[in-house]
Enzyme design. Sequence first.
Site, PDB file in Angstrom:
ATOM      1  N   GLU A 263     -54.663   4.928  -3.755  1.00 27.78           N
ATOM      2  CA  GLU A 263     -54.340   4.522  -5.127  1.00 27.78           C
ATOM      3  C   GLU A 263     -53.278   5.439  -5.754  1.00 27.78           C
ATOM      4  O   GLU A 263     -52.542   5.025  -6.643  1.00 27.78           O
ATOM      5  CB  GLU A 263     -55.627   4.527  -5.973  1.00 27.78           C
ATOM      6  CG  GLU A 263     -55.547   3.647  -7.210  1.00 27.78           C
ATOM      7  CD  GLU A 263     -56.897   3.492  -7.916  1.00 27.78           C
ATOM      8  OE1 GLU A 263     -57.795   4.329  -7.698  1.00 27.78           O
ATOM      9  OE2 GLU A 263     -57.041   2.526  -8.687  1.00 27.78           O
ATOM     10  N   HIS A 289     -66.609   5.805  19.508  1.00 30.05           N
ATOM     11  CA  HIS A 289     -67.041   4.590  20.207  1.00 30.05           C
ATOM     12  C   HIS A 289     -66.542   3.337  19.496  1.00 30.05           C
ATOM     13  O   HIS A 289     -67.125   2.267  19.656  1.00 30.05           O
ATOM     14  CB  HIS A 289     -68.562   4.568  20.313  1.00 30.05           C
ATOM     15  CG  HIS A 289     -69.118   5.740  21.060  1.00 30.05           C
ATOM     16  ND1 HIS A 289     -69.489   5.680  22.372  1.00 30.05           N
ATOM     17  CD2 HIS A 289     -69.306   7.032  20.684  1.00 30.05           C
ATOM     18  CE1 HIS A 289     -69.917   6.864  22.768  1.00 30.05           C
ATOM     19  NE2 HIS A 289     -69.816   7.711  21.764  1.00 30.05           N
ATOM     20  N   LYS A 404     -56.781  -8.103 -13.196  1.00 27.84           N
ATOM     21  CA  LYS A 404     -57.641  -8.068 -14.387  1.00 27.84           C
ATOM     22  C   LYS A 404     -57.265  -9.171 -15.360  1.00 27.84           C
ATOM     23  O   LYS A 404     -58.127  -9.853 -15.923  1.00 27.84           O
ATOM     24  CB  LYS A 404     -57.510  -6.706 -15.097  1.00 27.84           C
ATOM     25  CG  LYS A 404     -58.300  -5.599 -14.425  1.00 27.84           C
ATOM     26  CD  LYS A 404     -58.280  -4.341 -15.301  1.00 27.84           C
ATOM     27  CE  LYS A 404     -58.662  -3.113 -14.489  1.00 27.84           C
ATOM     28  NZ  LYS A 404     -58.431  -1.859 -15.226  1.00 27.84           N
TER      29      LYS A 404
END
Lengths: 414, 414
Positions: A263, A289, A404
């Site tokens: 960010e 793994h 938003k």
Amino acid sequence: MISFHTHSVEEQTPEAKNRMQHAFEILKDEMNSDKVGYYKLPTLSLEHTERLKSIDTSSFEQIVIIGIGGSTLGTKAINSLLGLKTQNVKEMIFFENSDPLSISNNLAKINKEKACFFIISKSGGTIETTSIFKTIIHHFKLDLDGADNHRVFAITDHGSPLSRFAKHHKLAEFNIPDNVGGRFSVLSAVGVVPLAIAGYDMNSVLDGAQEFINSFFQEDENHLLQKANLLFEHRQTQSINVLFSYADSLDNFTKWFVQLWGESLGKIDVEGERVGLTPIGLIGSVDQHSFLQLIIEGPKDKTVTFIKIDDFENELTIPDISLYAIEGTNFINNKSFNTLINAQSDATMQSLIASDVSVDSISLDKISAKNMGALIAYFELLTSLVGAMLKVNTYNQPGVELGKQILYKNLENN
Amino acid sequence: MISFHTHSVEEQTPEAKNRMQHAFEILKDEMNSDKVGYYKLPTLSLEHTERLKSIDTSSFEQIVIIGIGGSTLGTKAINSLLGLKTQNVKEMIFFENSDPLSISNNLAKINKEKACFFIISKSGGTIETTSIFKTIIHHFKLDLDGADNHRVFAITDHGSPLSRFAKHHKLAEFNIPDNVGGRFSVLSAVGVVPLAIAGYDMNSVLDGAQEFINSFFQEDENHLLQKANLLFEHRQTQSINVLFSYADSLDNFTKWFVQLWGESLGKIDVEGERVGLTPIGLIGSVDQHSFLQLIIEGPKDKTVTFIKIDDFENELTIPDISLYAIEGTNFINNKSFNTLINAQSDATMQSLIASDVSVDSISLDKISAKNMGALIAYFELLTSLVGAMLKVNTYNQPGVELGKQILYKNLENN
């Protein structure tokens, strides 16, 4: 004690030296001018632990945190790393997501009479946070002005809507300095207050951070400038930065790092170019793994930073048992798991170096509050340095606004 | 029911059509020739749930799994997604890492008399798995040939050292087909047996997977070929594939995806080139407050796949409360969290499309065993298709061998 090693030493050109010096000056200016506030938090936040001495929190056995992103990630990181090593620590319950199942599940864990509730938001306008807070008020019939007044805490900016709400109900309120952004706020009241109430030695965390920041500004952490410069120089070809932590309890720290890095640096720079480096958090030995194959044989677009803990202060040892037909693994008998996990970290590091991957490593002598603070400061400073080199605003997040706006429009018309 | 949408439709060149057809034929051949075994697991594994009917597992309240990587990730994914929606499910405890603190912490949770123990390893030679198994034998004084014989299960390849160990002690043993690799093994005994004992409806999971695989081979899932082709065509410029899941309970599913994608495709191809795509798992809405900024404004090197759940079958609603000074968020009052999280997913998706990011989405009508199976099959088939297009061996992992050799040498000389 933390030590740092790099395995990718490069000759420094005069240009690189200038770049490092310039970035260092930018950080010094950000601190001295108070443009950026996180550098001074480790000292400023001592006032919070001091103030807590006058608040009786002894009846709280559950610390409920309502927040998201920068309001929780750092707190979770400290709680996870120090949790298994700290005596009598209180349970912390995090409400972050708008997922109805996890909210319902979390609600069922809370005993209101033993809980305190933190609502944490710089503004108070965060949609998840206020929605969950309302749900908690309703679900537990919280009497904000009466019997439950003492168990609700607000952490927010001075003068924000949430601050006005807290003052209206005479709730205990702690403030975040205006010049501290969410993802750099873990050492502000955001992390310090709930973690101190939970039982963590936050003064030592702050102390560890302050020491590292002081040392950096005294030009004693030159390796950090070199690392920032390497990341900058290779930003096009090695655009993915992997943090490979060898301890399960560092999982939330890697998530905190992912937010901080992604960010802060993923931005449109001063020249209008899209820049940024992609963070990835891995946990060893488990991800040997999983993801390791891609790093070793896939495109050479990654750098890898290892974090290891020299001494887990745990004696658990592989017993001297020979299993029928599986005798091939007996060579590890009588060794501690501490030895095994660090041998795995070293072996993975060596195999990456042999495969010509850029590698550096950070060793904590042990898990401690002081080391936690230093580790936080290290990654915050590194982020600021690379941001300065990339010529971005490290501290804003304009890209999330569009989503938003669309959300508000969609919901209001719905 | 699962539905699929893509927001990045492109004209298909004859070359692309050939590539898709060729990849499809490769998968068909892998299945028909039994070179690759996972395609047939959903039917083959019905034998395990059938066999379990004759084993009394009613006394087990804790299912302890000792395994790592492909031996646990898929099981955890199913346990997490279906766990909150399944009645009376038993506790599952996973031992994966060589971290001494998490092993000690896990040991303290187990009540041996109520537990069963699964040791899961294709070979039996996995160092973490055998070391932890020995520790458990020692810690709980497991009498493998006597009183505790019935509580220890081995899941392994036919004829492996672990299989010989199981036969030696007459333990219950379930086998993984030789042509099924670890990360494609969740629908073999590896996942099916412990999850069925835990109380999950594994027949429905298998059924959902079988239906999707059948539909794919009947050429009814053409969108999957198109998606694989898009990912292949943009592999240089969009080398990072983000899976953005809007549900906390999908967190372990994204980790399973990360292993599947990273370890299968990160390879040296037939021409000696390093190829691969980098997977990243995100959780919404939380990571809207973290990683999203980087996707929106950072380098355009990412594709994003959304997973959303239409109906969480949970009524939790934001109460109609107005908070002093925070009235600005009242527009969301009386809406369910189910509505909120899906509105957030839609808004984020729209903001990414507006920012010209390659986006597609997967919608589950609800959380169900059948949808879980289909989702697993979807990502396995997609991985095989992209692997075929990249001309790599999707099913091996040669890159991790070097680290193992270094580890063994370092530890044996220590």
